[in-house]
Design a protein around this motif. Sequence first.
Motif, PDB file in Angstrom:
ATOM      1  N   ASP A  93       0.830  -1.208   0.000  1.00 21.98           N
ATOM      2  CA  ASP A  93       0.000   0.000   0.000  1.00 21.98           C
ATOM      3  C   ASP A  93       0.864   1.258   0.000  1.00 21.98           C
ATOM      4  O   ASP A  93       1.759   1.406   0.839  1.00 21.98           O
ATOM      5  CB  ASP A  93      -0.906   0.008   1.233  1.00 21.98           C
ATOM      6  CG  ASP A  93      -2.115  -0.884   1.038  1.00 21.98           C
ATOM      7  OD1 ASP A  93      -1.925  -1.996   0.523  1.00 21.98           O
ATOM      8  OD2 ASP A  93      -3.235  -0.463   1.388  1.00 21.98           O
ATOM      9  N   ASP A  95       0.079   4.279   0.870  1.00 24.35           N
ATOM     10  CA  ASP A  95      -0.084   5.150   2.028  1.00 24.35           C
ATOM     11  C   ASP A  95       0.600   4.612   3.276  1.00 24.35           C
ATOM     12  O   ASP A  95       0.548   5.236   4.339  1.00 24.35           O
ATOM     13  CB  ASP A  95      -1.563   5.401   2.314  1.00 24.35           C
ATOM     14  CG  ASP A  95      -2.324   4.118   2.615  1.00 24.35           C
ATOM     15  OD1 ASP A  95      -1.770   3.028   2.385  1.00 24.35           O
ATOM     16  OD2 ASP A  95      -3.478   4.199   3.081  1.00 24.35           O
ATOM     17  N   VAL A  96       1.260   3.456   3.167  1.00 21.82           N
ATOM     18  CA  VAL A  96       2.036   2.896   4.271  1.00 21.82           C
ATOM     19  C   VAL A  96       3.504   2.758   3.900  1.00 21.82           C
ATOM     20  O   VAL A  96       4.386   3.053   4.713  1.00 21.82           O
ATOM     21  CB  VAL A  96       1.470   1.513   4.695  1.00 21.82           C
ATOM     22  CG1 VAL A  96       2.331   0.897   5.802  1.00 21.82           C
ATOM     23  CG2 VAL A  96       0.026   1.642   5.165  1.00 21.82           C
ATOM     24  N   LYS A 174       5.082   4.578   9.536  1.00 19.65           N
ATOM     25  CA  LYS A 174       4.959   4.611   8.075  1.00 19.65           C
ATOM     26  C   LYS A 174       6.234   5.161   7.439  1.00 19.65           C
ATOM     27  O   LYS A 174       6.703   4.647   6.414  1.00 19.65           O
ATOM     28  CB  LYS A 174       3.765   5.471   7.660  1.00 19.65           C
ATOM     29  CG  LYS A 174       2.406   4.881   8.005  1.00 19.65           C
ATOM     30  CD  LYS A 174       1.295   5.819   7.536  1.00 19.65           C
ATOM     31  CE  LYS A 174      -0.079   5.254   7.855  1.00 19.65           C
ATOM     32  NZ  LYS A 174      -1.161   6.162   7.406  1.00 19.65           N
ATOM     33  N   VAL A 267      -0.670  -3.197   7.603  1.00 15.08           N
ATOM     34  CA  VAL A 267      -1.546  -2.357   6.785  1.00 15.08           C
ATOM     35  C   VAL A 267      -2.912  -2.214   7.450  1.00 15.08           C
ATOM     36  O   VAL A 267      -3.494  -1.124   7.510  1.00 15.08           O
ATOM     37  CB  VAL A 267      -1.682  -2.936   5.366  1.00 15.08           C
ATOM     38  CG1 VAL A 267      -2.776  -2.211   4.579  1.00 15.08           C
ATOM     39  CG2 VAL A 267      -0.359  -2.850   4.618  1.00 15.08           C
ATOM     40  N   GLU A 268      -3.431  -3.330   7.983  1.00 13.31           N
ATOM     41  CA  GLU A 268      -4.715  -3.279   8.682  1.00 13.31           C
ATOM     42  C   GLU A 268      -4.636  -2.372   9.902  1.00 13.31           C
ATOM     43  O   GLU A 268      -5.557  -1.597  10.183  1.00 13.31           O
ATOM     44  CB  GLU A 268      -5.125  -4.694   9.091  1.00 13.31           C
ATOM     45  CG  GLU A 268      -6.481  -4.778   9.762  1.00 13.31           C
ATOM     46  CD  GLU A 268      -6.853  -6.193  10.157  1.00 13.31           C
ATOM     47  OE1 GLU A 268      -7.983  -6.391  10.639  1.00 13.31           O
ATOM     48  OE2 GLU A 268      -6.012  -7.102   9.976  1.00 13.31           O
ATOM     49  N   HIS A 271      -4.649   1.270   8.887  1.00 14.66           N
ATOM     50  CA  HIS A 271      -5.939   1.718   8.337  1.00 14.66           C
ATOM     51  C   HIS A 271      -7.061   1.711   9.378  1.00 14.66           C
ATOM     52  O   HIS A 271      -8.155   2.166   9.084  1.00 14.66           O
ATOM     53  CB  HIS A 271      -6.345   0.835   7.167  1.00 14.66           C
ATOM     54  CG  HIS A 271      -5.490   1.037   5.955  1.00 14.66           C
ATOM     55  ND1 HIS A 271      -5.501   0.203   4.857  1.00 14.66           N
ATOM     56  CD2 HIS A 271      -4.561   1.992   5.660  1.00 14.66           C
ATOM     57  CE1 HIS A 271      -4.639   0.622   3.960  1.00 14.66           C
ATOM     58  NE2 HIS A 271      -4.042   1.705   4.420  1.00 14.66           N
ATOM     59  N   THR A 272      -6.768   1.194  10.572  1.00 17.15           N
ATOM     60  CA  THR A 272      -7.778   1.181  11.624  1.00 17.15           C
ATOM     61  C   THR A 272      -7.986   2.594  12.162  1.00 17.15           C
ATOM     62  O   THR A 272      -7.008   3.272  12.496  1.00 17.15           O
ATOM     63  CB  THR A 272      -7.357   0.247  12.770  1.00 17.15           C
ATOM     64  OG1 THR A 272      -7.144  -1.059  12.264  1.00 17.15           O
ATOM     65  CG2 THR A 272      -8.418   0.209  13.853  1.00 17.15           C
TER      66      THR A 272
END
Length: 276
Positions: A93, A95-96, A174, A267-268, A271-272
């Motif tokens: 991803d 964004d990470v 990140k 990633v999870e 995104h939390t």
Amino acid sequence: MRALARAASLLRRVAAGAPQTPGAGTPLSKNFPALCFNGYSTLLAPANEVVIPPELLSSRTVWTPDRELGQYEDLVARVTNFHNEDKGFMVLDGDVFDVPIRKDIVHRVGTHSTKTISEVSGTGRKPYKQKGTGRARHGTLRGPQFRGGATMHGPKPRSHAIKLQKKVRRLGLKIALSARTAEGKLLVFEDLDVPSHKTKNIVQYISQMDDTKKVLLVDGGDIDKKLKLATQNLHYVNILPSIGLNVYSILQHDTLVMTRAAINRIVERMHTPINR
């Protein structure tokens, strides 16, 4: 997460050379460009075919080796294992793993200490008699005016902890992941399985990695017992579960090895939504 899993499945078919649709004879691998930019690449799909979910595609072309960093673009990484076997590809991803590098977010630690008169090594005896010598009066040689003596009112160890906002801590992680990705020092493994608990196996695997001095292995769940035993005597190899991954550990190691499961969990986690 379902989209990532679907993309990973499709990319594994690419690596295996499977046909893109039932009955079609053209393998998917012919529709994908070669990997570039330190082992990672943005995705490029034919205009008339949808190979992977559109939300995972990048708008930039893959043939740009001097790609500008920190553009939040999704990357494709080759997946291997300790034996350097080809296990397909994985989407990272943007964004990470492709955020702008900000050193000011990372640099926030330090401490110091000096010795008081009670901590300085030396005798407590009076150095000479009080009167008759013509010299100044002294009761100890450990005072701050003597060479090797104490430091008066110097700094002592204390807590330098700074309570950072959750979004700042998350951004720091990140940035650290993006820095290792930009350097080409993020390796994606299918798993961290080792045949036995022998240390020589890990030594052999690490020696095959290019320009590697200190390695951090990150798995998605509990660490395998054989892997723990195989690495416990190696000062340059450390293991962490994904839940314990932090900025300091990443920066302390020049090479970061993460499994598919670890990347999915990170990633999870990123995104939390943050609980206020």
